[in-house]
Design a protein around this motif. Structure first.
Motif, PDB file in Angstrom:
ATOM      1  N   TYR A  81       0.713  -1.191   0.086  1.00  0.00           N
ATOM      2  CA  TYR A  81       0.004   0.084  -0.194  1.00  0.00           C
ATOM      3  C   TYR A  81       0.976   1.415  -0.009  1.00  0.00           C
ATOM      4  CZ  TYR A  81      -4.598  -2.358   0.630  1.00  0.00           C
ATOM      5  OH  TYR A  81      -5.498  -3.266   0.371  1.00  0.00           O
ATOM      6  N   TRP A  82       2.011   1.308   0.715  1.00  0.00           N
ATOM      7  CA  TRP A  82       2.785   2.270   0.901  1.00  0.00           C
ATOM      8  C   TRP A  82       3.333   2.728  -0.434  1.00  0.00           C
ATOM      9  CZ3 TRP A  82       3.957   6.887   2.939  1.00  0.00           C
ATOM     10  CH2 TRP A  82       5.270   7.187   2.990  1.00  0.00           C
ATOM     11  N   HIS A  83       3.942   1.686  -1.149  1.00  0.00           N
ATOM     12  CA  HIS A  83       4.534   2.019  -2.420  1.00  0.00           C
ATOM     13  C   HIS A  83       3.528   2.103  -3.381  1.00  0.00           C
ATOM     14  CE1 HIS A  83       8.272  -1.103  -1.795  1.00  0.00           C
ATOM     15  NE2 HIS A  83       8.355   0.100  -0.783  1.00  0.00           N
ATOM     16  N   THR A  84       2.430   1.662  -3.311  1.00  0.00           N
ATOM     17  CA  THR A  84       1.426   2.100  -4.511  1.00  0.00           C
ATOM     18  C   THR A  84       1.166   3.441  -4.448  1.00  0.00           C
ATOM     19  OG1 THR A  84       0.726  -0.133  -4.562  1.00  0.00           O
ATOM     20  CG2 THR A  84      -0.883   1.430  -5.353  1.00  0.00           C
ATOM     21  N   GLY A  85       0.864   3.808  -3.143  1.00  0.00           N
ATOM     22  CA  GLY A  85       0.310   5.160  -2.835  1.00  0.00           C
ATOM     23  C   GLY A  85       1.508   6.223  -3.176  1.00  0.00           C
ATOM     24  N   ARG A  86       2.653   6.092  -2.886  1.00  0.00           N
ATOM     25  CA  ARG A  86       3.833   6.857  -3.357  1.00  0.00           C
ATOM     26  C   ARG A  86       3.706   6.792  -4.918  1.00  0.00           C
ATOM     27  NH1 ARG A  86       9.252   5.038  -1.301  1.00  0.00           N
ATOM     28  NH2 ARG A  86       9.955   6.971  -2.127  1.00  0.00           N
ATOM     29  N   ARG A  87       3.703   5.880  -5.548  1.00  0.00           N
ATOM     30  CA  ARG A  87       3.737   5.658  -6.930  1.00  0.00           C
ATOM     31  C   ARG A  87       2.747   6.453  -7.777  1.00  0.00           C
ATOM     32  NH1 ARG A  87       5.075   6.331 -11.347  1.00  0.00           N
ATOM     33  NH2 ARG A  87       5.253   4.933 -13.293  1.00  0.00           N
ATOM     34  N   TRP A  88       1.401   6.141  -7.375  1.00  0.00           N
ATOM     35  CA  TRP A  88       0.368   6.786  -8.164  1.00  0.00           C
ATOM     36  C   TRP A  88      -0.419   8.112  -7.470  1.00  0.00           C
ATOM     37  CZ3 TRP A  88       0.838   5.002 -12.501  1.00  0.00           C
ATOM     38  CH2 TRP A  88       1.483   3.753 -12.730  1.00  0.00           C
ATOM     39  N   LEU A  89      -0.040   8.177  -6.333  1.00  0.00           N
ATOM     40  CA  LEU A  89      -0.776   9.463  -5.683  1.00  0.00           C
ATOM     41  C   LEU A  89       0.114  10.698  -5.503  1.00  0.00           C
ATOM     42  CD1 LEU A  89      -2.873   7.564  -2.833  1.00  0.00           C
ATOM     43  CD2 LEU A  89      -3.628   8.451  -4.991  1.00  0.00           C
ATOM     44  N   LEU A  90       1.459  10.491  -5.553  1.00  0.00           N
ATOM     45  CA  LEU A  90       2.279  11.554  -5.376  1.00  0.00           C
ATOM     46  C   LEU A  90       2.743  12.263  -6.946  1.00  0.00           C
ATOM     47  CD1 LEU A  90       5.007  10.489  -2.881  1.00  0.00           C
ATOM     48  CD2 LEU A  90       3.081  12.168  -2.460  1.00  0.00           C
ATOM     49  N   PRO A  91       2.683  13.377  -6.942  1.00  0.00           N
ATOM     50  CA  PRO A  91       3.108  13.915  -8.435  1.00  0.00           C
ATOM     51  C   PRO A  91       4.508  13.496  -8.667  1.00  0.00           C
ATOM     52  CG  PRO A  91       2.059  15.562  -7.091  1.00  0.00           C
ATOM     53  CD  PRO A  91       2.206  14.432  -6.211  1.00  0.00           C
ATOM     54  N   GLY A  92       4.500  12.856  -9.866  1.00  0.00           N
ATOM     55  CA  GLY A  92       6.189  12.284 -10.028  1.00  0.00           C
ATOM     56  C   GLY A  92       6.707  11.377  -9.160  1.00  0.00           C
ATOM     57  N   GLY A  93       5.493  10.542  -8.430  1.00  0.00           N
ATOM     58  CA  GLY A  93       5.956   9.580  -7.535  1.00  0.00           C
ATOM     59  C   GLY A  93       6.891   8.348  -8.150  1.00  0.00           C
ATOM     60  N   PRO A  94       7.785   8.036  -7.044  1.00  0.00           N
ATOM     61  CA  PRO A  94       8.958   7.026  -7.640  1.00  0.00           C
ATOM     62  C   PRO A  94       8.204   5.863  -8.335  1.00  0.00           C
ATOM     63  CG  PRO A  94       8.601   7.073  -5.248  1.00  0.00           C
ATOM     64  CD  PRO A  94       7.864   8.283  -5.880  1.00  0.00           C
ATOM     65  N   SER A  95       9.061   5.108  -9.332  1.00  0.00           N
ATOM     66  CA  SER A  95       8.717   4.017  -9.859  1.00  0.00           C
ATOM     67  C   SER A  95       8.816   2.871  -8.642  1.00  0.00           C
ATOM     68  CB  SER A  95       9.577   3.540 -10.997  1.00  0.00           C
ATOM     69  OG  SER A  95      10.908   3.252 -10.585  1.00  0.00           O
ATOM     70  N   PHE A  96       8.027   1.658  -9.276  1.00  0.00           N
ATOM     71  CA  PHE A  96       8.286   0.602  -8.452  1.00  0.00           C
ATOM     72  C   PHE A  96       9.533  -0.016  -8.178  1.00  0.00           C
ATOM     73  CE2 PHE A  96       3.546  -0.074  -9.194  1.00  0.00           C
ATOM     74  CZ  PHE A  96       3.164   0.328  -8.033  1.00  0.00           C
ATOM     75  N   GLY A  97      10.422   0.366  -9.297  1.00  0.00           N
ATOM     76  CA  GLY A  97      11.628  -0.214  -9.319  1.00  0.00           C
ATOM     77  C   GLY A  97      12.573   0.610  -8.443  1.00  0.00           C
TER      78      GLY A  97
END
Length: 135
Positions: A81-97
């Motif tokens: 959930y943390w990674h998904t939120g960071r990826r898709w909810l933050l503008p320019g969020g970090p990739s999963f990689g």
């Protein structure tokens, strides 16, 4: 309407399962290896099927093992959930990689789900298998 499998024509590519975690040994790795052996056996019985060694192509990192205990799995779900939120909810969020790299991983970002590079490898293997008939 669904078509019975025995009436399908053409090639069918069947991939092995990716790892849970990134360790090559341990309980999760053994279970995945058993499932992959069963998948390979089923594919060998059908001349239309091509085995795609996806899981095998991701081995070699020998990183963190998957922990299926209540606490370990809860932590994995929280990380997902943390990674998904960071990826898709933050503008320019970090990739999963990038998030996987922060955790010392390369194949899966949360011990379950693939990074972009791993997903790309899956896609490339399927295209190659279906075009050439082998991998």
């Amino acid at each position: 309407a669904a078509v019975p499998v025995d009436r399908l024509r053409g090639r069918v590519a069947v991939a092995s399962l990716p790892p849970l975690g990134e360790a090559e040994r341990g309980p999760a790795a053994e279970v995945v290896a058993e499932y992959n052996a069963a998948i390979r056996a089923v594919v060998a019985e059908d001349p239309r099927a091509v085995y795609v060694p996806f899981g095998e192509s991701l081995l070699g990192t020998n990183g963190e093992a998957f922990d299926a205990s209540y606490g370990g799995f809860s932590g994995t779900i929280a990380e997902m959930y943390w990674h998904t939120g960071r990826r898709w909810l933050l503008p320019g969020g970090p990739s999963f990689g990038a998030q996987a790299a922060e955790c010392g991983r390369t194949v899966v970002h949360d011990k379950i789900h693939l990074t972009e590079v791993s997903a790309s490898k899956l896609s490339d293997l399927f295209v190659y298998a279906l075009e050439s008939g082998e991998v």
